[in-house]
Design an enzyme around this catalytic site. Structure first.
Site, PDB file in Angstrom:
ATOM      1  N   THR A  90       1.743   6.872   0.339  1.00 31.96           N
ATOM      2  CA  THR A  90       0.788   5.789   0.085  1.00 31.96           C
ATOM      3  C   THR A  90       0.626   5.545  -1.417  1.00 31.96           C
ATOM      4  OG1 THR A  90      -1.472   5.035   0.576  1.00 31.96           O
ATOM      5  CG2 THR A  90      -1.241   7.328  -0.040  1.00 31.96           C
ATOM      6  N   GLY A 120      -9.647   7.199   2.980  1.00 34.57           N
ATOM      7  CA  GLY A 120      -9.409   8.625   2.771  1.00 34.57           C
ATOM      8  C   GLY A 120     -10.680   9.429   2.621  1.00 34.57           C
ATOM      9  N   THR A 134      -4.710   7.632   8.777  1.00 32.68           N
ATOM     10  CA  THR A 134      -4.630   6.533   7.812  1.00 32.68           C
ATOM     11  C   THR A 134      -5.996   5.861   7.754  1.00 32.68           C
ATOM     12  OG1 THR A 134      -3.501   4.456   7.213  1.00 32.68           O
ATOM     13  CG2 THR A 134      -3.753   4.903   9.550  1.00 32.68           C
ATOM     14  N   GLY A 135      -6.270   5.217   6.649  1.00 34.19           N
ATOM     15  CA  GLY A 135      -7.560   4.554   6.508  1.00 34.19           C
ATOM     16  C   GLY A 135      -8.321   5.078   5.309  1.00 34.19           C
ATOM     17  N   SER A 177       0.817  -1.220   0.000  1.00 34.14           N
ATOM     18  CA  SER A 177       0.000   0.000   0.000  1.00 34.14           C
ATOM     19  C   SER A 177       0.847   1.265   0.000  1.00 34.14           C
ATOM     20  CB  SER A 177      -0.914  -0.008   1.226  1.00 34.14           C
ATOM     21  OG  SER A 177      -0.138  -0.260   2.379  1.00 34.14           O
ATOM     22  N   ARG A 222      -8.039   8.960  -8.763  1.00 30.46           N
ATOM     23  CA  ARG A 222      -8.489   9.164  -7.380  1.00 30.46           C
ATOM     24  C   ARG A 222      -7.304   9.548  -6.489  1.00 30.46           C
ATOM     25  NH1 ARG A 222      -7.095   6.999  -2.092  1.00 30.46           N
ATOM     26  NH2 ARG A 222      -8.947   7.074  -0.793  1.00 30.46           N
ATOM     27  N   VAL A 223      -7.495  10.563  -5.688  1.00 34.70           N
ATOM     28  CA  VAL A 223      -6.495  10.949  -4.693  1.00 34.70           C
ATOM     29  C   VAL A 223      -7.199  10.966  -3.339  1.00 34.70           C
ATOM     30  CG1 VAL A 223      -4.949  12.772  -3.884  1.00 34.70           C
ATOM     31  CG2 VAL A 223      -5.155  12.312  -6.333  1.00 34.70           C
ATOM     32  N   GLY A 224      -6.570  10.358  -2.345  1.00 28.11           N
ATOM     33  CA  GLY A 224      -7.167  10.316  -1.012  1.00 28.11           C
ATOM     34  C   GLY A 224      -6.651  11.427  -0.122  1.00 28.11           C
ATOM     35  N   ASP A 225      -6.736  11.200   1.161  1.00 30.61           N
ATOM     36  CA  ASP A 225      -6.347  12.233   2.136  1.00 30.61           C
ATOM     37  C   ASP A 225      -4.844  12.408   2.260  1.00 30.61           C
ATOM     38  OD1 ASP A 225      -6.527   9.501   3.233  1.00 30.61           O
ATOM     39  OD2 ASP A 225      -5.686  10.442   5.026  1.00 30.61           O
ATOM     40  N   THR A 252      -1.360   3.260   4.723  1.00 32.93           N
ATOM     41  CA  THR A 252      -0.469   4.396   4.505  1.00 32.93           C
ATOM     42  C   THR A 252       0.581   4.451   5.602  1.00 32.93           C
ATOM     43  OG1 THR A 252      -2.138   5.748   3.463  1.00 32.93           O
ATOM     44  CG2 THR A 252      -0.392   6.935   4.586  1.00 32.93           C
TER      45      THR A 252
HETATM   46  N1  ASP Z   1      -5.635   7.079   3.532  1.00 32.80           N
HETATM   47  C1  ASP Z   1      -5.135   6.452   2.339  1.00 32.80           C
HETATM   48  C2  ASP Z   1      -5.993   6.812   1.169  1.00 32.80           C
HETATM   49  O1  ASP Z   1      -7.197   6.937   1.329  1.00 32.80           O
HETATM   50  C3  ASP Z   1      -5.077   4.974   2.419  1.00 32.80           C
HETATM   51  C4  ASP Z   1      -4.830   4.411   3.762  1.00 32.80           C
HETATM   52  O2  ASP Z   1      -4.226   5.002   4.630  1.00 32.80           O
HETATM   53  O3  ASP Z   1      -5.247   3.285   3.967  1.00 32.80           O
HETATM   54  O4  ASP Z   1      -5.464   6.939   0.083  1.00 32.80           O
END
Ligand code: ASP
Length: 338
Positions: free
Chosen positions: A216, A252, A249-250, A49, A226-229, A198
């Site tokens: 990440t 996003g 993390t998690g 990841s 797609r872009v997350g947090d 992440t």
């Molecule tokens: N937060 C990250 C994202 O959404 C992924 C993760 O931390 O699991 O891209």
């Protein structure tokens, strides 16, 4: 709390902490330590990841995001990097060499090339195999790794069959409840959150300077683009030198709706302890989203005096701590949903 101190997300963060610790213990700077932690995991193929070995998007392409931060006016970020292994280091160059904060896609790759970074093929053989399994099963996204899948198990929710980017055509990502874990594997096992991993790191050095970074490959099999947090300042990472720092993390999409890391730091500014601040952010998520069983979010928060805490929506999250007296993987201080 004694300084220096490194706090990383997930148990694999320990590998990065180990590499960064000697320099930090010799009086090194927190900004170098957080970059080093991320670099180690970016190069680690086993971590699917982050960096090389990260799972690709629904078209089979790996794209990487990362950021680094010392203060509101000292931060850098890149997203959708496709040709270079170390987004955290490119982000640091953005911070140090440009007057911008964030570069994306082709522009980020071109900048990395101009800065002399070595291009790399990011798709590892295992990640490619996982992608082909995902394609064969015709699915979208499940971010659990129960049932021993080496990659998130795809599901079909009516997307047209036969094309790599059906998930994209379906127009959204679907999730389904995490299946029961296999015999001998507990739901508290961190391994159930594969794809949610992440690397985020906070550090305070012997000079009392706070820094943070994260890196990440984002959500596995995400829609292209797609872009997350994680690379977005205030969402995946925020650092205020006076009041504290936080990393998320998690999922996003849940973190972004509440500006998770910025909110945690603002709550510390308002007087909350790190644990209270992390819990408050997670409660804000619970209050605003239809949180599904397969959703996970965790936060780590640290004050400039070295006091820190971690909290998670669900069990199975762990943090890695490295300090003068300790080098360990710890359970979160709070788990919000059982
Ligand atoms: N937060 C990250 C994202 O959404 C992924 C993760 O931390 O699991 O891209």
């Amino acid at each position: 709390m004694t300084v220096p101190l490194i706090l990383s997300t997930w148990s694999f963060g320990q590998r990065g902490n180990e590499a960064a610790w000697p320099g930090l213990a010799r009086g090194g700077h927190s900004i170098d330590a957080v970059e080093r932690v991320c670099q180690v995991l970016e190069a680690d193929q086993e971590v699917d990841s982050v960096g090389f070995g990260g799972l690709p998007d629904s078209n089979g392409h790996v794209s990487l995001d990362g950021c680094i931060m010392l203060a509101p006016n000292r931060c850098g970020s890149v997203c959708n990097v496709r040709r270079f292994m170390h987004p955290v280091s490119i982000a640091r160059q953005v911070m140090e060499q440009t007057h911008h904060v964030m570069l994306s896609g082709d522009g980020a790759d071109a900048f990395a090339q101009a800065q002399g970074f070595m291009p790399a093929d990011l798709l590892a053989a295992d990640a490619q195999d996982a992608y082909h399994r995902w394609l064969k099963e015709r699915g979208t996204v499940d971010q659990s790794r129960d049932k021993g899948y080496s990659a998130p198990r795809p599901i079909d929710r009516g997307a047209s069959r036969g094309q790599p980017n059906d998930g994209a055509r379906a127009g959204r990502l679907f999730f389904h409840p995490a299946p029961e874990p296999p015999p001998g594997r507990s739901r508290d096992d961190e391994s159930k959150w594969k794809g949610h991993d992440t690397i985020g790191v906070l550090c305070i050095d012997a000079h009392g300077v706070l820094a943070g970074a994260c890196s990440t490959s984002g959500m596995p099999f995400k829609l292209p683009g797609r872009v997350g947090d994680s690379p977005i300042i205030g969402h995946g990472l925020y650092v205020d030198p006076e009041h504290g720092a936080a990393v998320a993390t998690g999922t996003g999409e849940l973190i972004m709706g509440v500006c998770g890391s910025f909110l945690a730091v603002e709550l510390m500014r308002a007087g909350q302890e790190p644990l209270e601040a992390a819990r408050s952010v997670l409660q804000r998520i619970i209050d605003n989203y239809d949180v599904k069983p397969e959703h996970q979010v965790a936060l780590i928060a640290m004050r400039p005096d070295g006091q820190f805490a971690s909290a998670a929506l669900r069990s199975g999250y762990k943090s890695s701590v490295r300090g003068n007296q300790r080098n360990e993987v710890v359970e979160p201080d709070a788990v919000m949903l059982r």
